[in-house]
Structures are given as C-alpha cells and as structure tokens.
Design a protein around this motif. Structure first.
Motif, short mmCIF file in Angstrom:
data_model
loop_
_atom_site.label_atom_id
_atom_site.label_comp_id
_atom_site.label_asym_id
_atom_site.label_seq_id
_atom_site.Cartn_x
_atom_site.Cartn_y
_atom_site.Cartn_z
N THR A 242 0.83 -1.21 0.00
CA THR A 242 0.00 0.00 0.00
C THR A 242 0.86 1.25 0.00
O THR A 242 0.58 2.22 -0.72
N LEU A 243 1.92 1.27 0.79
CA LEU A 243 2.83 2.42 0.81
C LEU A 243 3.45 2.65 -0.56
O LEU A 243 3.55 3.78 -1.05
N ILE A 244 3.88 1.57 -1.20
CA ILE A 244 4.50 1.68 -2.53
C ILE A 244 3.51 2.24 -3.55
O ILE A 244 3.86 3.09 -4.38
N LYS A 245 2.27 1.77 -3.50
CA LYS A 245 1.29 2.18 -4.49
C LYS A 245 0.72 3.58 -4.25
O LYS A 245 0.06 4.14 -5.13
N LYS B 183 13.19 -5.49 -6.26
CA LYS B 183 13.38 -4.69 -7.48
C LYS B 183 12.41 -3.53 -7.59
O LYS B 183 12.32 -2.87 -8.62
N VAL B 184 11.69 -3.25 -6.52
CA VAL B 184 10.77 -2.11 -6.50
C VAL B 184 11.57 -0.81 -6.41
O VAL B 184 12.56 -0.72 -5.67
N GLU B 185 11.13 0.18 -7.16
CA GLU B 185 11.86 1.45 -7.26
C GLU B 185 12.06 2.12 -5.91
O GLU B 185 13.09 2.75 -5.66
N HIS B 186 11.11 2.02 -5.02
CA HIS B 186 11.19 2.69 -3.72
C HIS B 186 12.20 2.03 -2.79
O HIS B 186 12.66 2.67 -1.83
N LYS C 55 2.72 -9.39 -6.42
CA LYS C 55 3.63 -9.20 -7.56
C LYS C 55 2.94 -8.44 -8.70
O LYS C 55 3.54 -7.57 -9.34
N ILE C 56 1.69 -8.78 -8.95
CA ILE C 56 0.93 -8.09 -10.00
C ILE C 56 0.76 -6.61 -9.66
O ILE C 56 0.94 -5.73 -10.50
N LEU C 57 0.43 -6.33 -8.41
CA LEU C 57 0.25 -4.95 -7.97
C LEU C 57 1.56 -4.16 -8.02
O LEU C 57 1.58 -2.95 -8.29
N LEU C 58 2.66 -4.85 -7.75
CA LEU C 58 3.97 -4.18 -7.69
C LEU C 58 4.64 -4.07 -9.05
O LEU C 58 5.59 -3.29 -9.21
N ASN C 59 4.19 -4.82 -10.02
CA ASN C 59 4.85 -4.90 -11.32
C ASN C 59 5.16 -3.53 -11.95
O ASN C 59 6.26 -3.32 -12.48
N PRO C 60 4.23 -2.55 -11.90
CA PRO C 60 4.55 -1.24 -12.50
C PRO C 60 5.72 -0.51 -11.82
O PRO C 60 6.25 0.45 -12.40
N PHE C 61 6.12 -0.96 -10.65
CA PHE C 61 7.16 -0.26 -9.90
C PHE C 61 8.50 -0.97 -9.94
O PHE C 61 9.47 -0.51 -9.34
N TYR C 62 8.55 -2.10 -10.68
CA TYR C 62 9.81 -2.81 -10.79
C TYR C 62 10.77 -2.08 -11.72
O TYR C 62 10.37 -1.59 -12.77
N VAL C 63 12.03 -2.01 -11.32
CA VAL C 63 13.08 -1.42 -12.16
C VAL C 63 14.21 -2.43 -12.25
O VAL C 63 14.33 -3.33 -11.44
#
Length: 387
Positions: A168-171, A195-198, A353-361
């Motif tokens: 939730t914090l990441i999104k 691998k999340v940008e944050h 993982k699906i929710l976090l996918n847009p934030f992977y770098v």
C-alpha cells in the motif's frame, strides 16, 4: 413521500422502544411510586437516525442526573444482547451516542486496493490496518502514529499484514517521496520487493543490516542538523531545496538481531527521535521478548498489532490484551489511541507481484554476504542493492 414519512416515524418509535428495553435491563432507570403505581424514568432519547450509506442506526441519549456514566460502558454487553455485537458506544459525563451497524467483521478479508486507496489517500503515509467489527476499514497516518510493532505466531497473519502495509505504501507514494529499507532475518518475506523502485535495499545478513542502519543513523544526524539550522520542528518544514523523502525501515524478526548492540542502539534512536525527522520503523517478531522490547523501545512504538500470541505474557509485552485468545487467522488486536479488534487484509504473494509490477526497475541481483565471503563496505552493500 407521506407514506415513507409515516413508515419512518413508526420505525423510529420501534427503535426508541428497543432502546428503553435495553436501559431497563441494564438498570439505567430511576423508579418512584405514585400511589400503587411504579413509575419508571428512562434516560432522555434525543434522536434516532438511519444512516443508509454506512448501514447503521444512530441513537443519541442523555443519562439522568445522578446516573454513573461508567455504568454505560460496564453494561455494554446488555446493548449488544439487544442490538447485536456490532455496536459502538461513545459519550462523556451525560450525553452518549450509540451506533448499531448492520455489517460485521469478515472472517477473511481479501486485499482490494480499489477499496483501500480512498481510505488512505488523505494521509501522508497511510497505513491500512484492517476492518473492524462494524465492517469499516481502519487506517492511520504513520506521521501521527509513528513506529509499528507487529507480533504473531506462524500462520497468524503477521506476514501478509507486512506485505499489505508495504504494498500500500508503494502504491500510494512516489519513490522521491518515500524510501524503503527492508531487512528480513529469516529470508522469507521481502524478496518480492527487491526490485521495486522505492526499495533502497532488502537484506538478511546481520552485518549488512548493521551497515544499513548505520547509513540511516548518518541520515538522522544530517536531518537533525538541518532542522536545527533552519529552526524548524519537522523535516516537512524544511526549505524545498533541502526536503528529504520519508524513510520507512521495516525489519522482520528483529529479535534475531538482539545481540548486536549497534543495531539495537540505532533502532532505539530511530523510534525515539525518528518521528520529527521523517524516519519510521516497522518491527515484527513471532515471539515477543521483554528483554528486546525494553521500556524505551516499547514507549515509542505507538502502534502495536498483536495477532495470535502464545499466552498472556506475550500479549502483555506487545500491549495487546487478549491476543492469546484469537482463533481466526488474520485477526488481531491493535493498540494505538485505543484498542481495536480487526481483520487484516489478506494479500498473497502472486497478487502482490501483479500490484507491484509497475514499480519494478532493473537492478543487479541482490547477493547475500556469506560468512566465508570478504566483508563488504557500507558503500559496496548499497551499490550492489541499488544499481
């Protein structure tokens, strides 16, 4: 319209009669005799309102002079017997508001970001806690209630609570607004966030965690100097060119680090002064330990979440009474301004993982520092993780 009005009047009269029955059974009445008749005087009912949106009925009443307001809370079980378990009672010396909800707490609550987003949207660092017995989400701002302790046995729901909080914090925050520092001593929880940008790092070796915290300690010192230089009480008030992102340090099973004095000293400092400097801690453990959670640490962990715990002693250490009696997975007692019994949102790894996918770098694979490998410097650790 006239028919609806009549029906509503009848409904309100019925609800007032039900409330009077509750008053009588709770002993919240005065009696006096007039001849052979016994006259009953009830607390004054000011209003009955039907809230169709939140599916609740709101009763407002005042006690008679001389009635003890503590008796209302003591006899709350009587109101539950009349109106069901899903009630809230609020009041002071005389005036009280009773809210009766049609919804109830689910035994399992699926994580749905579309429902959670509007709940946390107005917070600077929104923490979704769970759903209460009235079917309402409970959330809070980490800036106002800094530092969280989460405790619970294996399978109690502690791990998925961590997952839903971090997701939730990441999104809801941009990477330039918030940085995450993750430490997982059991190497089982935080790999999906690496691998999340944050995320600045996700570590598991104690010596790497020590270096991570030493880095944060340096950041604390710098922020403290800035607030002193610009004569402000919080980092949010610094000039724009000196703004710093919020830092959230999340350590799972931190009890395994208890023998490292450097780590424990820095954690104590974070929970003691981190609030005004924009640095926050989320600590979790399976088996609460009074020696690890000393008085200083416990006093500054302003929110405790106790999932199923082994016994009363552990519940007392976490400050979540009756957590040892919990039988439902994902159910927990939260202690912040007051006590809540909540059901945590369930978020499995694949959905996360699906929710976090847009934030992977793209980052280099995070390598663990094994005992037989040479000791890495703090710079090496952070370069390996962040590149």
């Amino acid at each position: 319209m006239k028919i609806m009005s009549v029906l509503e009047v009848v409904a309100k009269l019925h609800e007032k009669a039900q409330l009077k029955k509750a008053f009588k059974n709770a002993g919240l009445i005065n009696k006096y005799k007039s001849g052979d008749k016994e006259i009953l005087i009830y607390p004054k009912i000011h209003s009955v309102q039907f809230d169709k949106k939140d599916k609740k009925t709101i009763y407002t009443f005042s006690l008679l002079n001389g009635m003890d307001p503590k008796e209302v809370k003591k006899k709350e079980y009587v109101f539950q017997q009349h109106f069901g378990k899903n009630i809230e009672m609020e009041g002071d010396l005389k005036k009280f508001v009773l809210k009766v909800y049609q919804k109830s707490m689910p035994k399992e609550l699926t994580y749905k970001f579309s429902e959670i987003q509007p709940i946390v949207a107005h917070f600077k660092l929104g923490i979704i806690a769970g759903m209460n017995r009235n079917g309402q989400y409970v959330a809070f701002d980490l800036l106002k209630h800094p530092h969280i302790l989460i405790a619970g046995e294996t399978g109690s729901g502690k791990s998925t609570q961590l997952r839903s909080i971090i997701t939730t914090l990441i999104k809801t925050k941009r990477p330039e607004e918030m940085e995450l520092y993750l430490a997982d001593c059991k190497k089982s929880e935080f790999h999906i966030f690496r691998k999340v940008e944050h995320v600045q790092c996700a570590l598991s070796q104690p010596r790497d965690i020590r270096k991570m915290l030493q880095h944060i300690k340096k950041e604390l010192d710098e922020r403290s100097d800035l607030t002193e230089t610009f004569e402000v009480s919080h980092v949010d008030d610094l000039p724009q060119e000196h703004k710093r992102p919020y830092i959230v340090v999340c350590i799972d099973e931190f009890v395994m680090l208890r023998k490292d004095e450097t780590i424990m000293d820095i954690l104590t400092e974070i929970v003691a002064i981190g609030r005004t400097l924009g640095v926050f801690a989320i600590l979790s453990m399976q088996r609460p330990n009074a020696q690890v959670l000393d008085t200083t640490v416990r006093a500054n962990l302003t929110v405790s979440m106790g999932f199923k715990l082994r016994d009363k002693v552990e519940s007392r250490i976490v400050n979540t009474p009756n957590a040892e009696k919990i039988e439902v997975s994902g159910r927990f007692i939260m202690n912040s301004d007051k006590l809540f019994e909540l059901q945590a949102p369930y978020l499995d790894i694949e959905k996360a993982k699906i929710l976090l996918n847009p934030f992977y770098v793209s980052k280099k694979e995070v390598k663990e520092v094994m005992d037989e490998q040479p000791q890495l410097s703090e710079k090496d650790v952070f370069n390996d993780v962040n590149e």
